[in-house]
Motif scaffolding. Structure first.
Motif, PDB file in Angstrom:
ATOM      1  N   GLY A 239       0.830  -1.199   0.000  1.00 58.27           N
ATOM      2  CA  GLY A 239       0.000   0.000   0.000  1.00 58.27           C
ATOM      3  C   GLY A 239       0.863   1.247   0.000  1.00 58.27           C
ATOM      4  N   THR A 240       0.601   2.148  -0.938  1.00 52.08           N
ATOM      5  CA  THR A 240       1.295   3.427  -1.010  1.00 52.08           C
ATOM      6  C   THR A 240       0.264   4.543  -0.893  1.00 52.08           C
ATOM      7  N   ALA A 241       0.447   5.433   0.072  1.00 49.01           N
ATOM      8  CA  ALA A 241      -0.462   6.551   0.286  1.00 49.01           C
ATOM      9  C   ALA A 241       0.291   7.851   0.048  1.00 49.01           C
ATOM     10  N   LEU A 242      -0.141   8.617  -0.959  1.00 51.32           N
ATOM     11  CA  LEU A 242       0.512   9.863  -1.325  1.00 51.32           C
ATOM     12  C   LEU A 242      -0.500  11.001  -1.221  1.00 51.32           C
ATOM     13  N   GLY A 243      -0.016  12.188  -0.847  1.00 51.00           N
ATOM     14  CA  GLY A 243      -0.907  13.329  -0.761  1.00 51.00           C
ATOM     15  C   GLY A 243      -0.186  14.633  -1.029  1.00 51.00           C
ATOM     16  N   ALA A 244      -0.891  15.560  -1.684  1.00 53.40           N
ATOM     17  CA  ALA A 244      -0.392  16.917  -1.900  1.00 53.40           C
ATOM     18  C   ALA A 244      -1.539  17.874  -1.619  1.00 53.40           C
ATOM     19  N   TYR A 245      -1.259  18.942  -0.869  1.00 52.79           N
ATOM     20  CA  TYR A 245      -2.314  19.893  -0.535  1.00 52.79           C
ATOM     21  C   TYR A 245      -1.734  21.288  -0.437  1.00 52.79           C
ATOM     22  N   PHE A 246      -2.603  22.290  -0.732  1.00 56.39           N
ATOM     23  CA  PHE A 246      -2.207  23.687  -0.721  1.00 56.39           C
ATOM     24  C   PHE A 246      -3.339  24.471  -0.073  1.00 56.39           C
ATOM     25  N   ALA A 247      -3.110  24.987   1.149  1.00 59.39           N
ATOM     26  CA  ALA A 247      -4.146  25.685   1.902  1.00 59.39           C
ATOM     27  C   ALA A 247      -3.966  27.187   1.793  1.00 59.39           C
ATOM     28  N   ASP A 248      -5.051  27.871   1.433  1.00 60.23           N
ATOM     29  CA  ASP A 248      -5.077  29.328   1.367  1.00 60.23           C
ATOM     30  C   ASP A 248      -5.698  29.903   2.635  1.00 60.23           C
ATOM     31  N   ALA A 249      -5.809  31.229   2.682  1.00 59.93           N
ATOM     32  CA  ALA A 249      -6.348  31.918   3.849  1.00 59.93           C
ATOM     33  C   ALA A 249      -7.729  31.379   4.219  1.00 59.93           C
ATOM     34  N   GLY A 250      -7.893  31.029   5.495  1.00 60.53           N
ATOM     35  CA  GLY A 250      -9.168  30.562   6.003  1.00 60.53           C
ATOM     36  C   GLY A 250      -9.538  29.148   5.624  1.00 60.53           C
ATOM     37  N   GLN A 251      -8.692  28.450   4.917  1.00 67.09           N
ATOM     38  CA  GLN A 251      -9.001  27.111   4.422  1.00 67.09           C
ATOM     39  C   GLN A 251      -8.497  26.052   5.395  1.00 67.09           C
ATOM     40  N   HIS A 252      -9.308  25.006   5.612  1.00 68.61           N
ATOM     41  CA  HIS A 252      -8.937  23.901   6.494  1.00 68.61           C
ATOM     42  C   HIS A 252      -8.861  22.622   5.664  1.00 68.61           C
ATOM     43  N   LEU A 253      -7.666  22.050   5.561  1.00 68.15           N
ATOM     44  CA  LEU A 253      -7.444  20.807   4.830  1.00 68.15           C
ATOM     45  C   LEU A 253      -6.877  19.778   5.800  1.00 68.15           C
ATOM     46  N   GLU A 254      -7.575  18.665   5.958  1.00 68.87           N
ATOM     47  CA  GLU A 254      -7.200  17.672   6.975  1.00 68.87           C
ATOM     48  C   GLU A 254      -7.160  16.281   6.367  1.00 68.87           C
ATOM     49  N   HIS A 255      -6.115  15.531   6.724  1.00 70.85           N
ATOM     50  CA  HIS A 255      -5.958  14.156   6.242  1.00 70.85           C
ATOM     51  C   HIS A 255      -5.460  13.280   7.390  1.00 70.85           C
ATOM     52  N   GLN A 256      -6.200  12.244   7.698  1.00 76.22           N
ATOM     53  CA  GLN A 256      -5.799  11.279   8.712  1.00 76.22           C
ATOM     54  C   GLN A 256      -5.610   9.934   8.020  1.00 76.22           C
ATOM     55  N   VAL A 257      -4.369   9.476   7.953  1.00 75.11           N
ATOM     56  CA  VAL A 257      -3.996   8.313   7.151  1.00 75.11           C
ATOM     57  C   VAL A 257      -3.705   7.125   8.073  1.00 75.11           C
ATOM     58  N   TYR A 258      -4.227   5.965   7.720  1.00 79.83           N
ATOM     59  CA  TYR A 258      -4.051   4.767   8.540  1.00 79.83           C
ATOM     60  C   TYR A 258      -3.593   3.613   7.661  1.00 79.83           C
ATOM     61  N   LEU A 259      -2.451   3.025   7.986  1.00 77.21           N
ATOM     62  CA  LEU A 259      -1.943   1.817   7.333  1.00 77.21           C
ATOM     63  C   LEU A 259      -1.938   0.684   8.342  1.00 77.21           C
ATOM     64  N   ASP A 260      -2.713  -0.351   8.072  1.00 75.43           N
ATOM     65  CA  ASP A 260      -2.876  -1.476   8.991  1.00 75.43           C
ATOM     66  C   ASP A 260      -2.226  -2.714   8.372  1.00 75.43           C
ATOM     67  N   HIS A 261      -1.060  -3.093   8.904  1.00 70.65           N
ATOM     68  CA  HIS A 261      -0.368  -4.303   8.443  1.00 70.65           C
ATOM     69  C   HIS A 261      -0.895  -5.492   9.230  1.00 70.65           C
ATOM     70  N   ASP A 262      -1.647  -6.360   8.551  1.00 71.66           N
ATOM     71  CA  ASP A 262      -2.302  -7.479   9.237  1.00 71.66           C
ATOM     72  C   ASP A 262      -2.033  -8.802   8.527  1.00 71.66           C
ATOM     73  N   ALA A 263      -0.852  -8.906   7.895  1.00 70.62           N
ATOM     74  CA  ALA A 263      -0.451 -10.135   7.213  1.00 70.62           C
ATOM     75  C   ALA A 263       1.060 -10.096   7.012  1.00 70.62           C
ATOM     76  N   PRO A 264       1.693 -11.258   6.839  1.00 67.81           N
ATOM     77  CA  PRO A 264       3.150 -11.290   6.672  1.00 67.81           C
ATOM     78  C   PRO A 264       3.606 -10.639   5.367  1.00 67.81           C
ATOM     79  N   HIS A 265       4.825 -10.092   5.412  1.00 66.52           N
ATOM     80  CA  HIS A 265       5.530  -9.596   4.232  1.00 66.52           C
ATOM     81  C   HIS A 265       4.717  -8.545   3.470  1.00 66.52           C
ATOM     82  N   THR A 266       4.181  -7.604   4.210  1.00 63.64           N
ATOM     83  CA  THR A 266       3.459  -6.489   3.599  1.00 63.64           C
ATOM     84  C   THR A 266       4.346  -5.252   3.608  1.00 63.64           C
ATOM     85  N   THR A 267       4.062  -4.323   2.683  1.00 63.28           N
ATOM     86  CA  THR A 267       4.902  -3.140   2.511  1.00 63.28           C
ATOM     87  C   THR A 267       4.024  -1.894   2.401  1.00 63.28           C
ATOM     88  N   SER A 268       4.449  -0.826   3.049  1.00 65.56           N
ATOM     89  CA  SER A 268       3.709   0.436   2.905  1.00 65.56           C
ATOM     90  C   SER A 268       4.673   1.610   2.858  1.00 65.56           C
TER      91      SER A 268
END
Length: 403
Positions: A239-268
């Motif tokens: 799993g690859t999670a990428l993000g780009a954001y640009f906040a201007d005056a008064g703007q609220h940009l929020e990202h909460q990212v969760y990577l759950d490794h629940d098996a052998p030999h996984t990559t993030s």
């Protein structure tokens, strides 16, 4: 005659008394992401106060209609580009394909789940890479709920781009199901109008030896809160999670990212990069990585970088890493928030580039590192132009202040 039996009661501990707010003795604060309660019923979540860990960085007072009001759960007006091997349909909320990737952990997502009538299903079944663009540009300011499922068949390969523009007051859940051996990229682009409000929870389950690349680009909207959860619950999943954001005056940009490794030999890999300018511009990034006890051989790394362009901005950046096994390839995280690198500016100026243009080049390269990984030339060019427009606005504002 019945003999009375005396019982001895232990003295109460000084200061240990129940409060009037309910079951105090059984209330234990949630310590980790994996312990959060989940439900598809909004009634199972208390009203949001803004003091909760999951909401404390969010302007909840502006979200009352989406958190507590009645949401329109009818079909959204959407358009899906034609592509061989890609189908689009609407399915009822009791369809067995709903709920496979994850279920809500908080009230906003549960409210949307409780309200939607039908889910929009996008299926990718092509062995050769195909691209589908899902456009939502005809919404209004009515509080709405939506549910989308993106499904990649085993051994398929596809790119699905969710384009969001125009007015909106939308709360939604997006499920992503990646079959064994499949390669799927999902891109969510937020270029809403200035007054738009968008709450979104994305849930993904990634099959054996499958790959998911999840990309978020947030440029427009008054409040955008998009939280992707990627569950690597089959051996060899990436799993690859990428993000780009640009906040201007008064703007609220929020990202909460969760990577759950629940098996052998996984990559993030997690990389989110943001820029802020203008009074009251606020960005929030929270990155949670869980490596469970059975996830031996895991390789994981997450990072968040923020570039501050003016005074009066605020960037909250919180990386979290929870490891339940020592048998891993590696895990780490990094976070940094700062201004321009003077060495980069000096280097460009020494080659005849003005300071203003040098700053624009640095910011452009900073964000385009993420945008260039989308894999669709037209979308990349359009978003690069949008970043240029943001930077031009910055230069114009600075020139006005200096006049």
């Amino acid at each position: 005659m019945t003999e009375a039996v005396a019982t001895k009661t232990a003295p109460a501990q000084h200061g240990l008394t129940a409060h009037s707010d309910g079951d105090w003795e059984n209330r234990v604060p949630v310590q980790t992401r994996s312990e959060r309660p989940t439900s598809t019923d909004v009634a199972d979540f208390a009203r949001v106060t803004g003091r909760e860990a999951v909401w404390k960085y969010t302007p909840v007072a502006d979200l009352d209609a989406l958190l507590n009001g009645e949401l329109d759960g009818s079909r959204l007006p959407v358009a899906v580009s034609e592509a061989a091997g890609v189908s689009s349909s609407w399915i009822p909320r009791d369809d067995a394909r709903i709920g496979r990737a994850g279920i809500p952990e908080e009230r906003g997502a549960a409210a949307a789940w409780s309200a939607f009538g039908e889910a929009h299903l996008i299926s990718v079944a092509s062995a050769e890479k195909v691209t589908a663009v899902v456009t939502r540009d005809a919404l209004d300011a009515m509080p709405r709920a939506a549910h989308t499922i993106i499904e990649a068949a085993p051994q398929s390969e596809g790119l699905v781009i969710l384009e969001n523009t125009g007015p909106a007051q939308l709360s939604e859940n997006v499920e992503i199901v990646v079959g064994d051996g499949a390669k799927l990229t999902v891109v969510s682009v937020q270029q809403w109008d200035d007054a738009a409000i968008h709450l979104a929870s994305h849930y993904a389950t990634v099959g054996r030896d499958a790959t998911l690349t999840h990309i978020v680009v947030s440029l427009g909207g008054g409040i955008v809160r998009l939280n992707p959860s990627i569950h690597l619950d089959h051996e060899g999943a990436t799993g690859t999670a990428l993000g780009a954001y640009f906040a201007d005056a008064g703007q609220h940009l929020e990202h909460q990212v969760y990577l759950d490794h629940d098996a052998p030999h996984t990559t993030s890999r997690v990389t989110y990069k943001g820029a802020l300018q203008g009074e009251g511009a606020h960005t929030v990034w929270i990155g949670d990585v869980l490596i469970r006890n059975n996830a031996t051989g895991t390789d994981s790394y997450e990072q968040n970088r923020n570039l501050v362009l003016s005074e009066g901005t605020r960037a909250d950046s919180i990386p979290n890493l929870e490891i339940e096994t020592g048998d891993i390839e590696g895990a780490g995280h990094a976070s940094a928030t700062g201004r321009f690198d003077d060495e980069h500016i000096f280097y460009l100026q020494s080659r005849g580039i003005s300071e203003e243009e040098a700053r624009r080049l640095v910011v452009r390269g900073f964000l385009i590192e993420v945008i260039s990984q989308i894999g669709d030339e037209a979308t990349e060019e359009r978003l690069q132009a949008a970043v240029e427009a943001e930077l031009a606005a910055t230069s114009g504002a600075q020139a006005t202040r200096g006049a």
